[in-house]
Design a protein around this motif. Structure first.
Motif, mmCIF file in Angstrom:
data_model
loop_
_atom_site.group_PDB
_atom_site.id
_atom_site.type_symbol
_atom_site.label_atom_id
_atom_site.label_comp_id
_atom_site.label_asym_id
_atom_site.label_seq_id
_atom_site.Cartn_x
_atom_site.Cartn_y
_atom_site.Cartn_z
ATOM 1 N N LEU A 1 6.156 87.731 53.772
ATOM 2 C CA LEU A 1 7.449 88.242 54.233
ATOM 3 C C LEU A 1 7.402 89.746 54.444
ATOM 4 O O LEU A 1 7.841 90.262 55.472
ATOM 5 C CB LEU A 1 8.547 87.923 53.209
ATOM 6 C CG LEU A 1 9.047 86.496 53.154
ATOM 7 C CD1 LEU A 1 10.094 86.366 52.060
ATOM 8 C CD2 LEU A 1 9.639 86.080 54.482
ATOM 9 N N VAL A 2 6.852 90.448 53.443
ATOM 10 C CA VAL A 2 6.834 91.904 53.529
ATOM 11 C C VAL A 2 5.967 92.365 54.699
ATOM 12 O O VAL A 2 6.317 93.296 55.427
ATOM 13 C CB VAL A 2 6.339 92.521 52.201
ATOM 14 C CG1 VAL A 2 6.186 94.017 52.330
ATOM 15 C CG2 VAL A 2 7.318 92.209 51.082
ATOM 16 N N THR A 3 4.838 91.689 54.900
ATOM 17 C CA THR A 3 3.927 92.157 55.956
ATOM 18 C C THR A 3 4.310 91.619 57.325
ATOM 19 O O THR A 3 3.701 91.977 58.313
ATOM 20 C CB THR A 3 2.475 91.737 55.665
ATOM 21 O OG1 THR A 3 2.457 90.330 55.415
ATOM 22 C CG2 THR A 3 1.919 92.475 54.475
ATOM 23 N N GLU A 4 5.332 90.772 57.383
ATOM 24 C CA GLU A 4 5.716 90.213 58.674
ATOM 25 C C GLU A 4 6.130 91.318 59.630
ATOM 26 O O GLU A 4 5.785 91.298 60.812
ATOM 27 C CB GLU A 4 6.860 89.209 58.500
ATOM 28 C CG GLU A 4 6.929 88.233 59.651
ATOM 29 C CD GLU A 4 8.326 87.746 59.929
ATOM 30 O OE1 GLU A 4 9.263 88.202 59.246
ATOM 31 O OE2 GLU A 4 8.477 86.932 60.832
ATOM 32 N N VAL B 1 -1.575 97.322 56.320
ATOM 33 C CA VAL B 1 -1.227 98.601 55.686
ATOM 34 C C VAL B 1 -2.448 99.102 54.929
ATOM 35 O O VAL B 1 -3.240 98.284 54.428
ATOM 36 C CB VAL B 1 -0.057 98.416 54.684
ATOM 37 C CG1 VAL B 1 0.344 99.734 54.067
ATOM 38 C CG2 VAL B 1 1.127 97.784 55.360
ATOM 39 N N PHE B 2 -2.589 100.400 54.813
ATOM 40 C CA PHE B 2 -3.661 101.025 54.021
ATOM 41 C C PHE B 2 -5.053 100.520 54.417
ATOM 42 O O PHE B 2 -5.919 100.335 53.570
ATOM 43 C CB PHE B 2 -3.472 100.758 52.530
ATOM 44 C CG PHE B 2 -2.126 101.109 51.988
ATOM 45 C CD1 PHE B 2 -1.702 102.428 51.948
ATOM 46 C CD2 PHE B 2 -1.284 100.115 51.526
ATOM 47 C CE1 PHE B 2 -0.464 102.751 51.439
ATOM 48 C CE2 PHE B 2 -0.039 100.438 51.022
ATOM 49 C CZ PHE B 2 0.370 101.759 50.978
ATOM 50 N N PHE C 1 3.804 84.009 49.577
ATOM 51 C CA PHE C 1 4.877 84.035 50.562
ATOM 52 C C PHE C 1 5.587 85.392 50.594
ATOM 53 O O PHE C 1 5.960 85.882 51.660
ATOM 54 C CB PHE C 1 5.870 82.905 50.246
ATOM 55 C CG PHE C 1 6.873 82.659 51.324
ATOM 56 C CD1 PHE C 1 6.465 82.335 52.604
ATOM 57 C CD2 PHE C 1 8.233 82.757 51.065
ATOM 58 C CE1 PHE C 1 7.383 82.109 53.612
ATOM 59 C CE2 PHE C 1 9.170 82.529 52.061
ATOM 60 C CZ PHE C 1 8.737 82.211 53.340
ATOM 61 N N SER C 2 5.754 86.013 49.406
ATOM 62 C CA SER C 2 6.444 87.302 49.407
ATOM 63 C C SER C 2 5.622 88.345 50.149
ATOM 64 O O SER C 2 6.178 89.188 50.856
ATOM 65 C CB SER C 2 6.738 87.764 47.979
ATOM 66 O OG SER C 2 5.559 87.913 47.259
ATOM 67 N N PHE D 1 -1.341 93.978 45.190
ATOM 68 C CA PHE D 1 -1.298 94.981 46.246
ATOM 69 C C PHE D 1 -2.605 95.762 46.252
ATOM 70 O O PHE D 1 -3.219 95.952 45.209
ATOM 71 C CB PHE D 1 -0.124 95.928 46.022
ATOM 72 C CG PHE D 1 1.194 95.247 46.195
ATOM 73 C CD1 PHE D 1 1.815 95.226 47.427
ATOM 74 C CD2 PHE D 1 1.785 94.584 45.136
ATOM 75 C CE1 PHE D 1 3.023 94.570 47.595
ATOM 76 C CE2 PHE D 1 2.996 93.930 45.299
ATOM 77 C CZ PHE D 1 3.608 93.923 46.527
ATOM 78 N N THR E 1 -2.087 101.488 47.648
ATOM 79 C CA THR E 1 -0.632 101.547 47.526
ATOM 80 C C THR E 1 -0.198 102.594 46.504
ATOM 81 O O THR E 1 0.848 103.207 46.639
ATOM 82 C CB THR E 1 -0.096 100.180 47.046
ATOM 83 O OG1 THR E 1 -0.731 99.166 47.808
ATOM 84 C CG2 THR E 1 1.401 100.066 47.213
ATOM 85 N N LEU F 1 0.637 93.998 39.668
ATOM 86 C CA LEU F 1 0.252 95.126 40.517
ATOM 87 C C LEU F 1 -0.960 94.752 41.359
ATOM 88 O O LEU F 1 -1.147 95.263 42.452
ATOM 89 C CB LEU F 1 -0.110 96.356 39.673
ATOM 90 C CG LEU F 1 0.945 97.029 38.810
ATOM 91 C CD1 LEU F 1 0.314 98.174 38.039
ATOM 92 C CD2 LEU F 1 2.056 97.546 39.675
ATOM 93 N N THR G 1 5.596 94.741 58.892
ATOM 94 C CA THR G 1 4.746 95.932 58.833
ATOM 95 C C THR G 1 3.339 95.692 59.388
ATOM 96 O O THR G 1 2.704 96.626 59.843
ATOM 97 C CB THR G 1 4.576 96.418 57.381
ATOM 98 O OG1 THR G 1 3.931 95.388 56.638
ATOM 99 C CG2 THR G 1 5.903 96.747 56.740
ATOM 100 N N LEU H 1 -4.463 91.137 53.292
ATOM 101 C CA LEU H 1 -3.450 91.307 52.243
ATOM 102 C C LEU H 1 -3.030 89.944 51.695
ATOM 103 O O LEU H 1 -2.854 89.771 50.489
ATOM 104 C CB LEU H 1 -2.225 92.035 52.795
ATOM 105 C CG LEU H 1 -2.396 93.524 53.073
ATOM 106 C CD1 LEU H 1 -1.191 94.067 53.819
ATOM 107 C CD2 LEU H 1 -2.594 94.288 51.777
#
Lengths: 262, 264
Positions: free
Chosen positions: B48-51, B56-57, B44-45, B195, B199, B192, B53, B64
């Protein structure tokens, strides 16, 4: 005066465990640090999301590293496990000192050394060329400090309440683990509160969590769109409420407590 | 030799299972809820972060999220095989019970690493697999069946790498028994892996080298599952796993020479 003496005693104790406490610091440091790098990549090339760009995001997470090491107390485990479950509370109850103040003195010495590590790491990053853009207006800084001190008090009272729930529960981890998750998600450690989806913000604003990290950091950054006077008033209400709750829980809880020893 | 250890392991597993069922209510209320909370948090976190963005990468948002699910799958198996036993280790040294293990006619590393199987951890694997399938469906990620086999093989190497790292850290207990939060640090570093490796490219070489074993533990099998793994990735994981295993093994043998019993 006697509390100052206790504070100094505890500080000696904390300094004895400096490697241990440094490792605790590293543990809390890693998550915001990973997220800092993640957002760095996500906001590459001048992207802006809700007024956050790569530079302000960097500032945000660096301040979060310091804020969570100074402001988030970890008193609950000690209260629940060492004092209540294992019975050390017997010793503390016999002392002519209020338990709450005793714990506070202990906690302040921990926050002090953790905050020191936080500042050291922050300076290392600054030397590495990362930038921290905080507000330059003095009244704003004073406001941010007041918000942070209130946040520390809130966090302490909140964790004390969680800790003394152990009077009623044999295994407190069922509460502490979800609480850790809520802290990460709602306090702004995971990401700035205003970037969270609206439905989460609607729920979280009625909890103590966003006051613990997000508002102190946002205040120091001087972010617009937040009524900081309102934040302070809310914090004071929370502290009064939590304090009353703590006192009544303690009043009933301590009667249930029984310690066994030889 | 191999048969002997399978027999011992079977016996240990049986004991762990009966121990798990002896404390059923505890197991269900706490451990299972506890693991479930962390599984959902991990996924879920990232959601939330990718909602805001998106991808990425070079990893899409779905990928992700899939990475976060796979993290739970691998961590679940790791927890099942090793974590409980390793946590007991500092206790064994502190109380001097470790003497008894050294006297037994089998490998001490084998026993200290596998004595208790964390049955409850498997719930993480199951939830992780369930969520991974769900993510693949809603984000339309197609996975070739053969890649699932390759993924499993790469995961074995990853588990070996994680195991060796944790065992290496744990070995320090022989000198300083009160170092239990070093393993806490390990669990944080392990995170870690949620991710993608890219990153960590901005940070200094030193930190990157230090972080990379934890990152490739997951990134490499996940890339293989998505059909993007290269021969270089596989070789790197292989070399790192085998080397770390050998180092941890030798370090263990070296440390045992300094073991001074705490009992009697």
């Amino acid at each position: 005066m006697k509390y100052l003496r206790i504070l100094l005693l505890y500080s000696q104790h904390v300094l004895q465990y400096r490697t241990r406490s440094f490792i605790w610091f590293l543990i809390s440091f890693l998550n915001p640090f990973i997220l800092l790098m993640f957002w760095d990549g996500a906001l590459e090339g001048g992207k802006v999301i809700n007024g956050w760009n790569a530079a302000s995001m960097q500032t945000y997470y660096l301040l979060v590293i310091v804020a969570q090491s100074v402001l988030i107390t970890h008193v609950e485990n000690e209260v629940a496990v060492e004092d209540i479950r294992q019975g050390n509370l017997v010793r503390e109850l016999l002392k002519p000192i209020d338990y709450l103040w005793l714990k506070l003195s202990n906690e302040i010495s921990w926050r002090f050394i953790q905050g020191f590590y936080g500042l050291v790491v922050l300076s290392i990053f600054l030397l590495q060329g990362l930038s921290v853009q905080i507000t330059s207006e003095v009244p704003m800084i004073i406001q941010a400090i007041i918000i942070a001190l209130l946040a520390l008090t809130m966090s302490f009272m909140f964790k004390m309440i969680l800790g003394i729930l152990a009077f009623w529960m044999t295994d407190i981890y069922g509460i502490l683990e979800p609480n850790d998750v809520f802290i990460i998600m709602f306090s702004g450690t995971l990401m700035p509160f205003d970037l969270l989806p609206e439905w989460i913000r609607n729920i979280a604003q009625f909890t103590p969590y966003p006051y613990l990290v997000y508002y102190p950091v946002a205040a120091l950054m001087g972010r617009g769109g937040i009524n900081f006077f309102q934040v302070m008033t809310n914090e004071i209400f929370w502290i009064v409420g939590l304090f009353a709750l703590y006192r009544s829980l303690w009043f009933f809880g301590v009667k249930r407590f029984s310690g066994v020893g030889q | 030799m191999f048969q002997k250890y399978t027999r011992i392991y079977k016996a240990l597993l049986r004991i762990s299972i009966s121990r798990f069922f002896a404390y059923r209510s505890d197991a269900f209320s706490n451990i299972i809820i506890g693991s479930a909370v962390w599984v959902f948090f991990n996924v879920f976190s990232i959601a939330l972060v990718t909602e805001k963005t998106g991808g990425v990468f070079g990893w899409s948002r779905g990928e992700l999220l899939l990475l976060a699910c796979l993290y739970n799958v691998i961590i679940g198996v790791f927890g099942f095989l090793f974590v409980r036993s390793m946590t007991e280790f500092s206790d064994l040294v502190n109380t001097g019970k470790f003497d008894l293990i050294l006297l037994k006619p089998f490998d001490s590393q084998f026993y200290t690493s596998t004595q208790i199987a964390g049955i409850a951890s498997l719930i993480r694997t199951l939830l992780g697999i369930g969520l991974a399938i769900y993510i693949c469906t809603i984000f339309h990620i197609t996975i070739a069946p053969i890649n699932i086999i390759y993924f499993s093989l790469a995961s074995i190497l990853s588990l070996m790498l994680l195991y060796s790292l944790l065992f290496f850290l744990n070995t320090f207990t022989i000198w300083t028994p009160k170092i239990d939060n070093i393993t806490e640090l390990f669990y944080t570093l392990r995170a870690l892996g949620r991710f993608p490796r890219e990153t960590f490219r901005q940070i200094s070489e030193v930190v990157f080298v230090f972080a990379s074993p934890f990152v490739i533990v997951l990134s490499t099998p996940a890339k293989i599952l998505l059909g993007r793994g290269t021969a270089y990735d596989v070789l790197e994981l292989f070399v790192l796993s085998v080397a770390t295993f050998l180092i941890s093994r030798h370090f263990w043998k070296f440390a045992l020479r300094y073991y001074t019993s705490a009992s009697s």
